[in-house]
Write a protein that holds these residues in place. Structure first.
Motif, PDB file in Angstrom:
ATOM      1  N   THR A  46       7.392  -2.472  -9.033  1.00  0.00           N
ATOM      2  CA  THR A  46       7.351  -0.760  -9.999  1.00  0.00           C
ATOM      3  C   THR A  46       6.019  -0.382  -9.460  1.00  0.00           C
ATOM      4  O   THR A  46       6.769   1.412  -8.482  1.00  0.00           O
ATOM      5  N   LEU A  47       4.660  -0.494  -9.009  1.00  0.00           N
ATOM      6  CA  LEU A  47       3.870   0.820  -8.989  1.00  0.00           C
ATOM      7  C   LEU A  47       3.886   0.713  -6.731  1.00  0.00           C
ATOM      8  O   LEU A  47       4.363   1.662  -6.201  1.00  0.00           O
ATOM      9  N   SER A  48       4.243  -0.538  -6.253  1.00  0.00           N
ATOM     10  CA  SER A  48       4.607  -0.452  -4.508  1.00  0.00           C
ATOM     11  C   SER A  48       5.208   0.928  -4.514  1.00  0.00           C
ATOM     12  O   SER A  48       5.446   1.518  -3.580  1.00  0.00           O
ATOM     13  N   ASN A  49       7.060   0.526  -4.946  1.00  0.00           N
ATOM     14  CA  ASN A  49       8.153   1.740  -4.682  1.00  0.00           C
ATOM     15  C   ASN A  49       7.124   2.617  -4.972  1.00  0.00           C
ATOM     16  O   ASN A  49       7.655   4.297  -4.555  1.00  0.00           O
ATOM     17  N   TRP A  50       7.204   3.282  -6.360  1.00  0.00           N
ATOM     18  CA  TRP A  50       6.616   4.430  -6.485  1.00  0.00           C
ATOM     19  C   TRP A  50       5.968   5.081  -5.422  1.00  0.00           C
ATOM     20  O   TRP A  50       5.663   5.979  -5.731  1.00  0.00           O
ATOM     21  N   LEU A  51       4.921   3.897  -4.888  1.00  0.00           N
ATOM     22  CA  LEU A  51       4.006   4.872  -4.365  1.00  0.00           C
ATOM     23  C   LEU A  51       4.656   5.174  -2.712  1.00  0.00           C
ATOM     24  O   LEU A  51       4.168   5.860  -1.856  1.00  0.00           O
ATOM     25  N   GLY A  52       6.209   4.542  -2.282  1.00  0.00           N
ATOM     26  CA  GLY A  52       6.698   4.348  -0.800  1.00  0.00           C
ATOM     27  C   GLY A  52       5.886   3.597  -0.251  1.00  0.00           C
ATOM     28  O   GLY A  52       6.539   3.708   0.917  1.00  0.00           O
ATOM     29  N   VAL A  53       5.803   2.540  -0.829  1.00  0.00           N
ATOM     30  CA  VAL A  53       4.650   1.456   0.626  1.00  0.00           C
ATOM     31  C   VAL A  53       5.566  -0.221   0.047  1.00  0.00           C
ATOM     32  O   VAL A  53       5.792  -0.475  -0.991  1.00  0.00           O
ATOM     33  N   GLU A  54       5.667  -1.008   0.934  1.00  0.00           N
ATOM     34  CA  GLU A  54       5.787  -2.263   0.825  1.00  0.00           C
ATOM     35  C   GLU A  54       5.105  -2.886  -0.008  1.00  0.00           C
ATOM     36  O   GLU A  54       3.767  -2.064  -0.237  1.00  0.00           O
ATOM     37  N   SER A  55       5.016  -3.714  -1.100  1.00  0.00           N
ATOM     38  CA  SER A  55       4.521  -4.762  -2.061  1.00  0.00           C
ATOM     39  C   SER A  55       3.042  -4.942  -1.338  1.00  0.00           C
ATOM     40  O   SER A  55       1.921  -5.340  -1.717  1.00  0.00           O
ATOM     41  N   SER A  56       3.723  -5.210   0.121  1.00  0.00           N
ATOM     42  CA  SER A  56       2.573  -6.262   1.046  1.00  0.00           C
ATOM     43  C   SER A  56       1.635  -5.263   1.123  1.00  0.00           C
ATOM     44  O   SER A  56       0.026  -5.340   1.957  1.00  0.00           O
ATOM     45  N   HIS A  57       2.239  -3.740   1.160  1.00  0.00           N
ATOM     46  CA  HIS A  57       0.864  -2.994   2.173  1.00  0.00           C
ATOM     47  C   HIS A  57       0.527  -2.289   0.625  1.00  0.00           C
ATOM     48  O   HIS A  57      -0.574  -1.470   0.706  1.00  0.00           O
ATOM     49  N   LEU A  58       0.498  -3.283  -0.429  1.00  0.00           N
ATOM     50  CA  LEU A  58      -0.335  -2.036  -1.654  1.00  0.00           C
ATOM     51  C   LEU A  58      -1.202  -3.204  -1.797  1.00  0.00           C
ATOM     52  O   LEU A  58      -1.825  -4.296  -2.328  1.00  0.00           O
ATOM     53  N   TRP A  59      -2.698  -2.651  -1.243  1.00  0.00           N
ATOM     54  CA  TRP A  59      -3.839  -3.456  -1.051  1.00  0.00           C
ATOM     55  C   TRP A  59      -4.687  -3.255  -2.310  1.00  0.00           C
ATOM     56  O   TRP A  59      -4.669  -2.463  -3.429  1.00  0.00           O
ATOM     57  N   ARG A  60      -4.721  -4.654  -2.463  1.00  0.00           N
ATOM     58  CA  ARG A  60      -6.639  -5.143  -3.845  1.00  0.00           C
ATOM     59  C   ARG A  60      -6.522  -5.883  -3.898  1.00  0.00           C
ATOM     60  O   ARG A  60      -6.679  -6.923  -2.619  1.00  0.00           O
ATOM     61  N   LEU A  61      -7.551  -6.103  -4.591  1.00  0.00           N
ATOM     62  CA  LEU A  61      -9.108  -7.042  -4.207  1.00  0.00           C
ATOM     63  C   LEU A  61      -9.137  -8.379  -5.836  1.00  0.00           C
ATOM     64  O   LEU A  61      -8.615  -7.895  -6.671  1.00  0.00           O
ATOM     65  N   ARG A  62      -9.791  -9.745  -5.218  1.00  0.00           N
ATOM     66  CA  ARG A  62      -9.966 -10.208  -6.455  1.00  0.00           C
ATOM     67  C   ARG A  62     -11.827  -9.182  -6.726  1.00  0.00           C
ATOM     68  O   ARG A  62     -12.545  -9.478  -6.617  1.00  0.00           O
ATOM     69  N   GLN A  63     -11.170  -8.423  -7.536  1.00  0.00           N
ATOM     70  CA  GLN A  63     -13.057  -8.131  -8.258  1.00  0.00           C
ATOM     71  C   GLN A  63     -13.842  -8.486  -8.812  1.00  0.00           C
ATOM     72  O   GLN A  63     -13.424  -9.264  -9.424  1.00  0.00           O
ATOM     73  N   VAL A  64     -15.158  -8.509  -7.853  1.00  0.00           N
ATOM     74  CA  VAL A  64     -16.006  -8.595  -8.791  1.00  0.00           C
ATOM     75  C   VAL A  64     -17.460  -8.256  -9.496  1.00  0.00           C
ATOM     76  O   VAL A  64     -18.184  -8.721  -9.162  1.00  0.00           O
ATOM     77  N   HIS A  65     -17.361  -7.351  -9.510  1.00  0.00           N
ATOM     78  CA  HIS A  65     -18.576  -6.442 -10.351  1.00  0.00           C
ATOM     79  C   HIS A  65     -19.687  -6.022  -9.130  1.00  0.00           C
ATOM     80  O   HIS A  65     -20.502  -6.148  -9.072  1.00  0.00           O
TER      81      HIS A  65
END
Length: 255
Positions: A46-65
């Motif tokens: 849903t978020l990637s569609n709203w942003l207008g990018v492919e889901s694989s192009h919505l970069w995210r990370l395993r956040q470790v502080h």
């Protein structure tokens, strides 16, 4: 007056920073979007569609502080995204996302170069200088000038709700002695050894020290603890807390 405004999205109310809006498509989600701990799922689609990018192009990370920065393409390996807490790109078919539930979500846009960035910073990342680290990376990697950058500090735990122990303020005092000496970053509580930490002021001060124009530093001023009906808070909900997302995409032609 805060330049942040609520607006309607397909999943419900969300926040945007009007100062960023002319330069980047972005959003600070609230409780309306179903984004659990998992890195995949319908909410991300849903978020990637709203942003207008492919889901694989919505970069995210395993956040470790920490303050590890990714500026090249990131992708999950065996279902796990790489470790890190800072993302930056000037690719117009890419969006960046960080998750929070009390920690500081910070979005940047550079109207001159077209680059955008997203930062996740809890107290450990803030002690390590996550915000100023991103300013440095934007300058070195993308040619950004600090005075051109627009920064939006989204909802996070507020200065009246974030009680910490002695070890936290000691870490700030050691890493940022001159800034901490001003006496504006925390307030002692009773009993001794407890403090109220002000991540809002700390983040703004660190950005100003990194030579951002104070007029370009924008604070939502919404405490996740005090507004837990609208925003996710680990301090309120504990291990069952959901996650909000701060996401941004560079969609404008550089000036």
């Amino acid at each position: 007056m805060s330049p942040f405004t609520w607006f309607e999205t397909p999943w419900g109310p969300a926040l945007r920073c009007e100062a960023l809006e002319p330069h980047a498509r972005h959003v600070f989600t609230g409780r309306g979007l179903d984004l659990p701990h998992a890195d995949e799922g319908a909410g991300w689609e849903t978020l990637s569609n709203w942003l207008g990018v492919e889901s694989s192009h919505l970069w995210r990370l395993r956040q470790v502080h920490g303050i590890t920065v990714h500026t090249e393409a990131v992708a999950p390996c065996d279902g796990t995204w790489p470790e890190g807490d800072l993302l930056a790109t000037d690719q117009h078919d890419v969006a960046l996302a960080v998750r929070t539930a009390d920690c500081v979500p910070l979005l940047f846009a550079d109207p001159r170069t077209g680059v955008v960035a997203a930062v996740h910073a809890g107290w450990r990342g803030t002690v390590a200088g996550a915000a100023s680290r991103m300013v440095e990376v934007l300058a070195v990697t993308f040619g950004s000038r600090p005075e051109d950058l627009i920064a939006a500090i989204g909802p996070c735990v507020g200065p009246e709700s974030y009680e910490v122990g002695q070890e936290v303020v000691d870490a700030f005092a050691a890493a940022w002695p001159h800034e901490a000496a001003r006496g504006t970053w925390w307030v002692p509580r009773v009993p001794p050894g407890k403090y109220l930490l002000d991540l809002w002021t700390i983040t703004r001060d660190q950005l100003a020290a990194a030579r951002l124009d104070p007029a370009n530093i924008h604070l939502a001023g919404l405490c996740t603890v005090r507004h837990a009906a609208l925003l996710h808070s680990y301090r309120v909900d504990g291990s069952s807390a959901g996650r909000m997302v701060a996401a941004i995409r560079p969609v404008r032609t550089p000036a």
